[in-house]
Design a protein around this motif. Structure first.
Motif, mmCIF file in Angstrom:
data_model
loop_
_atom_site.group_PDB
_atom_site.id
_atom_site.type_symbol
_atom_site.label_atom_id
_atom_site.label_comp_id
_atom_site.label_asym_id
_atom_site.label_seq_id
_atom_site.Cartn_x
_atom_site.Cartn_y
_atom_site.Cartn_z
ATOM 1 N N ASN A 177 0.853 -1.190 0.000
ATOM 2 C CA ASN A 177 0.000 0.000 0.000
ATOM 3 C C ASN A 177 0.890 1.241 0.000
ATOM 4 O O ASN A 177 0.974 1.974 0.990
ATOM 5 N N ILE A 178 1.542 1.459 -1.115
ATOM 6 C CA ILE A 178 2.560 2.502 -1.227
ATOM 7 C C ILE A 178 1.961 3.906 -1.165
ATOM 8 O O ILE A 178 2.522 4.812 -0.532
ATOM 9 N N LEU A 179 0.823 4.125 -1.780
ATOM 10 C CA LEU A 179 0.215 5.455 -1.781
ATOM 11 C C LEU A 179 -0.058 5.956 -0.362
ATOM 12 O O LEU A 179 0.254 7.098 -0.022
ATOM 13 N N THR A 180 -0.607 5.086 0.477
ATOM 14 C CA THR A 180 -0.911 5.492 1.847
ATOM 15 C C THR A 180 0.368 5.630 2.670
ATOM 16 O O THR A 180 0.499 6.559 3.467
ATOM 17 N N ALA A 181 1.306 4.716 2.470
ATOM 18 C CA ALA A 181 2.589 4.815 3.173
ATOM 19 C C ALA A 181 3.266 6.137 2.850
ATOM 20 O O ALA A 181 3.793 6.824 3.734
ATOM 21 N N ASN A 182 3.254 6.510 1.570
ATOM 22 C CA ASN A 182 3.871 7.774 1.152
ATOM 23 C C ASN A 182 3.165 8.973 1.788
ATOM 24 O O ASN A 182 3.797 9.973 2.143
ATOM 25 N N LYS A 183 1.849 8.879 1.914
ATOM 26 C CA LYS A 183 1.072 9.972 2.516
ATOM 27 C C LYS A 183 1.498 10.193 3.969
ATOM 28 O O LYS A 183 1.634 11.324 4.426
ATOM 29 N N TYR A 184 1.736 9.101 4.685
ATOM 30 C CA TYR A 184 2.135 9.215 6.088
ATOM 31 C C TYR A 184 3.610 9.590 6.238
ATOM 32 O O TYR A 184 3.986 10.263 7.197
ATOM 33 N N LEU A 185 4.430 9.133 5.285
ATOM 34 C CA LEU A 185 5.848 9.500 5.322
ATOM 35 C C LEU A 185 6.056 10.972 4.966
ATOM 36 O O LEU A 185 6.985 11.610 5.448
ATOM 37 N N GLY A 186 5.213 11.476 4.064
ATOM 38 C CA GLY A 186 5.400 12.837 3.568
ATOM 39 C C GLY A 186 6.337 12.886 2.372
ATOM 40 O O GLY A 186 6.766 13.954 1.933
ATOM 41 N N ARG A 187 6.651 11.727 1.816
ATOM 42 C CA ARG A 187 7.526 11.613 0.649
ATOM 43 C C ARG A 187 7.390 10.180 0.126
ATOM 44 O O ARG A 187 6.801 9.322 0.793
ATOM 45 N N ASN A 188 7.940 9.926 -1.043
ATOM 46 C CA ASN A 188 7.907 8.571 -1.585
ATOM 47 C C ASN A 188 8.841 7.653 -0.798
ATOM 48 O O ASN A 188 9.961 8.048 -0.453
ATOM 49 N N TYR A 189 8.382 6.435 -0.542
ATOM 50 C CA TYR A 189 9.246 5.450 0.110
ATOM 51 C C TYR A 189 10.449 5.185 -0.778
ATOM 52 O O TYR A 189 10.318 4.980 -1.984
ATOM 53 N N ASN A 190 11.624 5.201 -0.180
ATOM 54 C CA ASN A 190 12.865 5.181 -0.943
ATOM 55 C C ASN A 190 13.801 4.105 -0.403
ATOM 56 O O ASN A 190 14.020 4.011 0.804
ATOM 57 N N ILE A 191 14.344 3.279 -1.302
ATOM 58 C CA ILE A 191 15.372 2.315 -0.914
ATOM 59 C C ILE A 191 16.498 2.340 -1.940
ATOM 60 O O ILE A 191 16.306 2.756 -3.089
ATOM 61 N N SER A 192 17.674 1.915 -1.521
ATOM 62 C CA SER A 192 18.828 1.854 -2.409
ATOM 63 C C SER A 192 19.347 0.429 -2.468
ATOM 64 O O SER A 192 19.311 -0.297 -1.470
ATOM 65 N N GLY A 193 19.840 0.045 -3.640
ATOM 66 C CA GLY A 193 20.382 -1.299 -3.791
ATOM 67 C C GLY A 193 21.478 -1.338 -4.834
ATOM 68 O O GLY A 193 21.606 -0.438 -5.672
ATOM 69 N N LEU A 194 22.257 -2.395 -4.779
ATOM 70 C CA LEU A 194 23.396 -2.580 -5.684
ATOM 71 C C LEU A 194 22.943 -3.253 -6.974
ATOM 72 O O LEU A 194 22.238 -4.269 -6.938
ATOM 73 N N ILE A 195 23.320 -2.681 -8.099
ATOM 74 C CA ILE A 195 22.962 -3.251 -9.403
ATOM 75 C C ILE A 195 23.927 -4.378 -9.749
ATOM 76 O O ILE A 195 25.150 -4.210 -9.691
ATOM 77 N N THR A 196 23.363 -5.530 -10.095
ATOM 78 C CA THR A 196 24.166 -6.691 -10.470
ATOM 79 C C THR A 196 23.740 -7.180 -11.852
ATOM 80 O O THR A 196 22.717 -6.760 -12.392
ATOM 81 N N SER A 197 24.511 -8.077 -12.391
ATOM 82 C CA SER A 197 24.204 -8.627 -13.717
ATOM 83 C C SER A 197 23.053 -9.619 -13.614
ATOM 84 O O SER A 197 23.026 -10.473 -12.722
ATOM 85 N N GLY A 198 22.064 -9.487 -14.514
ATOM 86 C CA GLY A 198 20.937 -10.406 -14.548
ATOM 87 C C GLY A 198 20.996 -11.290 -15.779
ATOM 88 O O GLY A 198 22.024 -11.389 -16.461
ATOM 89 N N GLU A 199 19.880 -11.924 -16.106
ATOM 90 C CA GLU A 199 19.845 -12.819 -17.264
ATOM 91 C C GLU A 199 19.527 -12.096 -18.563
ATOM 92 O O GLU A 199 19.521 -12.692 -19.630
ATOM 93 N N LYS A 200 19.230 -10.809 -18.478
ATOM 94 C CA LYS A 200 19.019 -9.941 -19.650
ATOM 95 C C LYS A 200 17.837 -10.388 -20.524
ATOM 96 O O LYS A 200 17.782 -10.118 -21.721
ATOM 97 N N ILE A 201 16.870 -11.039 -19.896
ATOM 98 C CA ILE A 201 15.689 -11.475 -20.645
ATOM 99 C C ILE A 201 14.847 -10.278 -21.066
ATOM 100 O O ILE A 201 14.250 -10.258 -22.141
#
Length: 311
Positions: A177-201
């Motif tokens: 429920n991202i829309l409501t979570a963002n409303k309570y946070l006062g901003r978009n929920y934000n996470i960071s992650g490391l980009i790795t090689s995938g299968e390129k499908i």
């Protein structure tokens, strides 16, 4: 903002301050309101504004869980917001056994009164600190005269009649429920992650993706599904969409993945770099399609939906 990581190493003196203490996990709208009030009061009184917090979060230490099961904001993001809210000094208390077993009176004296000489202390209505959580509003009220400060207790902060809390936001994120979570946070929920090689499908169906390592993410990951996102790539921002889950149409390994497709971006050569993802809206749940062509058609519909929001 000056960040202090060890109370023993303070190399400056503060004659008087306006201070708050809390974990401020998530730094939602209620937290921001309290910190703004603190900053306003400190400027009004001509005092230094001080925020005392804990790292790592006491809850994950006491309950022996990982940050990926609890955190809803990174340390860097949290401190950046606090700085922008006008705090002068931040004390980051290393939460370990000696702190967990410290009585509230001793913590108050050693980590608050002696280094910062507060004229005013402001806390949230439900904040506790010290051994067995004895340091609450009643406790701080009791010692006002002894330590010569005035206590301010911020009432619960509500949005649309609902009290905003970190626990509520965690539940909303876990449910997608991202829309409501963002409303309570006062901003978009934000996470960071490391980009790795995938299968390129994705490239084979004209929807190339950046594959993000789930192990590199130290916050709660939203429920499986497809999301409308904003991605911060180096110094640029791109809209796009991501899929969290098992890619039932193409994934033969039954391993969970997190893949982001960015609109108007064609490099996808950021391996071993971090990408920041803002979750804007939930689009749909995962679905297994008969073939890749049907999957491609659905992805085109998903993109149209995202573009309709933008326009």
């Amino acid at each position: 903002m000056k960040i202090i990581n060890n109370i023993e190493n303070i190399d400056f003196s503060i004659d008087s301050s306006v201070l708050t203490i809390g974990t401020f996990d998530g730094l939602h709208r209620g937290h921001e309101y309290l910190i703004r009030e603190l900053s306003f009061l400190s400027k009004k009184l001509g005092n230094t504004s001080v925020l005392v917090t804990f790292m790592p979060n006491p809850y994950i230490v006491l309950n022996n869980i990982g940050p990926e099961d609890y955190h809803i904001i990174s340390r860097e993001k949290k401190y950046n917001i606090i700085q922008n809210l006008g705090i002068d000094v931040l004390l980051e208390v290393n939460f370990k056994e000696s702190i967990a077993s410290m009585r509230a009176y001793d913590f108050l004296k050693k980590n608050i009164i002696e280094p910062f000489t507060p004229t005013d202390i402001m806390i949230g209505y439900d904040h506790h600190f010290g051994y067995k959580r004895e340091g609450n509003a009643s406790f701080l009220e009791k010692y006002q005269s002894e330590f010569n400060y005035k206590l301010h207790v911020a009432e619960a902060f509500s949005v649309d009649g609902e009290t905003v809390s970190s626990s509520m936001i965690r539940k909303l994120i876990a449910e997608g429920n991202i829309l409501t979570a963002n409303k309570y946070l006062g901003r978009n929920y934000n996470i960071s992650g490391l980009i790795t090689s995938g299968e390129k499908i994705g490239r084979e169906i004209s929807f190339p993706t950046a594959n993000i390592s789930l192990a590199s993410i130290k916050q709660i990951i939203p429920m499986d599904g497809v999301y409308f996102i904003k991605a911060h790539v180096e110094d640029s921002i791109y809209h796009g969409m991501c899929n969290i889950g098992y890619n039932p149409t193409t994934n033969n390994h039954a391993e969970k993945t997190f893949e982001a497709h960015l609109f108007n971006y064609d490099k996808y050569d950021l391996y071993d770099k971090y990408i920041a993802i803002e979750f804007v809206d939930y689009i749909r749940s995962e679905k297994k399609f008969k073939n890749r062509e049907d999957l491609k058609k659905q992805l085109e519909k998903d993109k149209e939906y995202c573009m309709s929001i933008l326009n």
